[in-house]
Write an enzyme that holds these catalytic residues in place. Structure first.
Site, short mmCIF file in Angstrom:
data_model
loop_
_atom_site.label_atom_id
_atom_site.label_comp_id
_atom_site.label_asym_id
_atom_site.label_seq_id
_atom_site.Cartn_x
_atom_site.Cartn_y
_atom_site.Cartn_z
N HIS A 98 8.02 -4.65 3.34
CA HIS A 98 7.58 -4.44 1.71
C HIS A 98 8.50 -4.08 1.02
CE1 HIS A 98 3.58 -4.83 3.32
NE2 HIS A 98 3.31 -3.63 3.91
N HIS A 169 -2.03 -3.69 -1.79
CA HIS A 169 -2.29 -3.12 -0.77
C HIS A 169 -3.09 -1.87 -0.45
CE1 HIS A 169 -0.46 -1.42 3.34
NE2 HIS A 169 -0.08 -2.28 3.44
N TYR A 171 -6.25 0.29 0.83
CA TYR A 171 -6.88 0.60 2.10
C TYR A 171 -8.24 0.65 1.74
CZ TYR A 171 -2.28 1.63 4.35
OH TYR A 171 -1.05 1.26 5.03
N ASP A 233 -3.09 -7.04 12.79
CA ASP A 233 -1.82 -7.00 11.59
C ASP A 233 -1.42 -8.32 11.48
OD1 ASP A 233 -0.08 -6.17 9.74
OD2 ASP A 233 1.00 -4.84 11.12
N GLU A 294 -4.59 -8.05 2.15
CA GLU A 294 -3.63 -8.40 1.24
C GLU A 294 -3.33 -9.85 0.94
OE1 GLU A 294 -0.11 -6.21 3.01
OE2 GLU A 294 -1.83 -5.21 4.35
#
Length: 332
Positions: A98, A169, A171, A233, A294
């Site tokens: 990132h 990003h 949540y 992920d 994302e």
């Protein structure tokens, strides 16, 4: 409305912009251009750090725009136009994640209100920042774009060839208590992603370089499916190149909630992350109490000749448009 809500370590003010309308209540921080609050009909759907200062020091990229390159770069190394570059290996000393130690998510962006329903943030990354070549000018505009719809538009230009792959990003949790309190787990959320393929990864979460069919795997989300205990992920492949206008890339619902979320984007890939490491930030969140969707380009693209390029050159403009469309329906 823009107000000061804290300060950076150097004393520079941290600002927060508030937007409202079309059923939405939105708060944006100047740190990381972070979406701190997104609520529909009075019900929040995003996790937030308790203190604005947390976004600087220990946020797990909460709501932020991550870059200069989102996701991972294997070994923190890439070659561009014959020159090799080394980046900070800020994930377990092995990968670049990132954008590095102080990627865009931990920088203080300028903040300007465009109207009651829109705000633009900007950041200029210096040549050599976090090891990347070239200065990069980035802009992020959040705007209420219709009933229950928040649009995020990202653009970037450079003065030397460089890499760019930005991602928002946040949540999400559609079952958050309206009045506050601990976030429940997301195992009972139901997710659909219209992708025919995904990118398998190695032990360091680096893509192996192939796009594998989702059919017959736990990553087949073409039909809505409960998350359950499946670990996610991974990047889901929607196309090879960005498209001109946002199209649906994910739909989310949750058992016991009437809220529905649709994510639409111009991007060719979507990283779906289940929030398994949330508990490591020390912010009071248990693992898997928020999920990330994302939109982005392919992870580790410069190290895979078969992946579409993420090189940006002078005279070109990087552009991404992502919309979060919230509404109500029957309980999940």
């Amino acid at each position: 409305m823009i107000r000061s809500v804290g300060a950076m370590p150097d004393g520079e003010p941290i600002r927060e912009a508030r937007l409202s309308g079309a059923g939405l209540d939105v708060a944006i921080l100047s740190v990381g251009a972070a979406l701190r609050r997104l609520a529909f009909a009075g019900r929040p759907v995003t996790l937030a750090c308790p203190d604005p200062a947390d976004y600087v020091a220990r946020s797990p990229q909460m709501g932020a725009v991550v870059g200069r390159v989102a996701n991972r770069i294997a070994g923190g190394r890439f070659t561009l136009d014959g020159t090799a570059y080394a980046l900070p290996r800020n994930e377990a000393g092995r990968t670049h994640l990132h954008g590095g130690v102080r990627g865009f998510s931990r920088r203080n962006w300028t903040c300007r209100a465009d109207a009651d329903d829109a705000v633009t943030l900007a950041y200029r990354a210096a040549d050599g920042e976090e090891g990347y070549p070239g200065a990069l000018a980035v802009r992020c505009t959040y705007a209420i774009a219709g009933p229950g719809t928040l649009r995020c538009t990202l653009t970037a230009t450079c003065d030397r060839p460089t890499l760019v792959n930005l991602a928002a990003h946040s949540y999400f949790n559609l079952a958050l208590p309206p009045g506050g309190g601990p976030a429940p787990g997301i195992a009972d959320h139901v997710v659909a992603i219209p992708a025919e393929a995904y990118l398998p990864v190695d032990a360091d979460q680096i893509p192996t370089g192939i796009a594998a069919p989702v059919a017959g795997t736990p990553f087949d989300l073409r039909a809505p499916r409960r998350i359950g205990d499946t670990a996610f992920d991974h990047a889901f492949v929607l196309a090879r190149e960005p498209v001109a206008a946002p199209r649906p890339v994910a739909r989310v619902s949750a058992a016991g909630s009437r809220l529905r979320l649709e994510v639409a984007s111009t991007e060719p890939a979507l990283q779906f992350y289940d929030g398994r490491h949330l508990g490591e930030a020390g912010l009071g969140f248990a693992p898997r109490t928020g999920l990330c969707l994302e939109p982005q380009r392919f992870p580790d693209a410069p190290n895979h000749p078969g992946f579409p390029s993420i090189v940006l050159r002078p005279g070109e403009t990087y552009r991404q448009v992502t919309e979060y469309r919230l509404g109500e329906g029957e309980p999940g």
